[in-house]
Design an enzyme around this catalytic site. Sequence first.
Site, short mmCIF file in Angstrom:
data_model
loop_
_atom_site.label_atom_id
_atom_site.label_comp_id
_atom_site.label_asym_id
_atom_site.label_seq_id
_atom_site.Cartn_x
_atom_site.Cartn_y
_atom_site.Cartn_z
N LYS A 169 0.84 -1.18 0.00
CA LYS A 169 0.00 0.00 0.00
C LYS A 169 0.89 1.25 0.00
O LYS A 169 2.03 1.15 0.46
CB LYS A 169 -0.93 0.01 1.21
CG LYS A 169 -0.20 0.09 2.56
CD LYS A 169 -1.06 0.67 3.63
CE LYS A 169 -1.11 2.17 3.55
NZ LYS A 169 -0.31 2.85 4.59
N HIS A 261 -6.80 0.45 5.60
CA HIS A 261 -7.03 -0.18 6.90
C HIS A 261 -8.46 0.02 7.43
O HIS A 261 -9.13 -0.94 7.82
CB HIS A 261 -6.04 0.33 7.94
CG HIS A 261 -4.60 0.26 7.52
ND1 HIS A 261 -4.11 -0.75 6.73
CD2 HIS A 261 -3.54 1.08 7.77
CE1 HIS A 261 -2.81 -0.55 6.53
NE2 HIS A 261 -2.45 0.55 7.14
#
Length: 509
Positions: A169, A261
């Site tokens: 990410k 997240h």
Amino acid sequence: MSQAITLPMQVDRLPGPPGRRRTGPCTLVILGAGGDLTRRKLIPALLHLLGDGLLPKDFSVLGVGRKPLDDDGFREEQRIGDADPALWDRFAQSLVYLAADLDVPDSYAAIAERLEQLEGERGGERGRLFYLALPPSVYAEAIEGLSRSGAMPRRSAGDPRWVRIVIEKPFGSSLATAEALNRVARAAVAEHQIYRIDHYLGKETVQNLLVFRFANAIFEPVWNRHHIHHVQITAAERLGVEHRARYYEEAGVVRDMFQNHLLSLLSLTAMEPPATFRSEAVRNEKAKVLNATRADAAERGQYGAGTLDGERVPGYRDEADVAADSPTPTFAALRCLIDNWRWQGVPFLLRSGKRLPQRMTEIAVQFHAPPHLMFPLERGECVAPNVLVFRVQPDEGLSLCFEVKVPGGGMQIRSARMEFAYADAFGATQHDAYETLLLDCMAGESMLFLRNDATEAAWRVVDPVIQQWEAERPADFPNYPAGTWGPAAADRLITESGAAWRNPGSAEA
Ligand code: NDP
Ligand code: BG6
């Protein structure tokens, strides 16, 4: 505030860890092996896996970095000081290094050649796992280079000479750039070869959400708009931006924490029950719920100087590599709505920020208050609604708050909490999320990784917020002192939903 009574829950110990899927010989190629992620996360995770006997017998790491090092130099650079020397020596034998600049096209042929040489020395069929531990700006170029050189061929599922790629990410910086990166990756290899990582999905407590929801029957009937008033998801960090300001100045908190997240936590909390515990079945449900999610309101913040644990800390704009007038948000609160049958009208209140008073990630599911109260309450007294809290970190566990009668005459009501703590039941958690995720990639288990549609759906949720904020410079930054729970506007956002943040020490916590 529910503090007084804690009712411990009994847990029957499970007989040892369940067998993991074993993986055959493989080479892990880390691109960006000189970086922070490799040193702080990947190498320690691999060492622990070796110590636990979970790495394949025939395993090697080819580190690729720009620094001119030989194999021994790389081993020294990665050495973990407090590791058991015998274990480290065994691990170090599996580390080799190639100095290569990925901006130079010939580097990819050198990687392919070194890989073939390594595989030739070891003999037999081996898997190849490429790990992009690189700045996101280099991802596309690296994928294309690896593909062109033949180092990373397309393979069909089930081929014993498997080839996989882990993409860190942030996956893109917007919907458009994520789509473009997906096109590049899928032009190079098949979707089943791509592992988009979100390390939160490797945390034990996050995986436990699936077990809690789908291995227990009592919560499913109340897991909907009829019984749930709202859901709060908090990922609070005490740390500031540290040494990552160059990345963070471009990312900001929404790209850094929400797109991945927090929306992952939302999707596991809100998704429909998958029919099977198969990767695609679970990933279908995650993508479906994200596709039904939208941000309905948002507030942003940036920390100023403040005090944390009695120590003065600088404001964000005074951190190294941060512009003196930086508009980058270090805190955000989003109210999300999910447009489907189950969740219509239930706010999902998400917040995350740096330099908050304590590190705390939790998902709190607050149920409706009783529709009618027959008890004679004192003036101003009320009963607290039931709350089910998943403590993701630290102090991993679960709690359920409910009302009880205080013993004695009269009818006094107080909140009690039923507690489940992982540490009490299973001992301290030993492994990091990266250990789980690295093993899963090697074993070809993709359930905990993001599929292209889920990544794009998550960008669809946050893109409008980012675009609006980037079009309107914040006039009030910094708007929360370090060591506080974010700007006042975030409190207003949740008050509008008839709720309040569960800050530790507050009446709601
Ligand atoms: P770093 O900047 O510390 O490391 C990146 C590495 O990539 C450096 O060693 C750098 O080499 C190397 N590199 C850059 N460009 C090239 C190139 N053209 N050719 C060869 N090597 C190159 O970043 P991190 O390790 O922190 O992060 C890596 C990725 O992981 C990022 O995408 C980040 O978002 C993600 N991530 C990181 C986390 C962390 O805890 N660090 C957590 C979650 C995700 P050089 O040393 O020569 O500059
Ligand atoms: C990373 C973010 O993905 O997650 C960091 O880039 C953040 O900014 C980190 O600090 C938080 O992870 P954890 O596991 O410490 O909650």
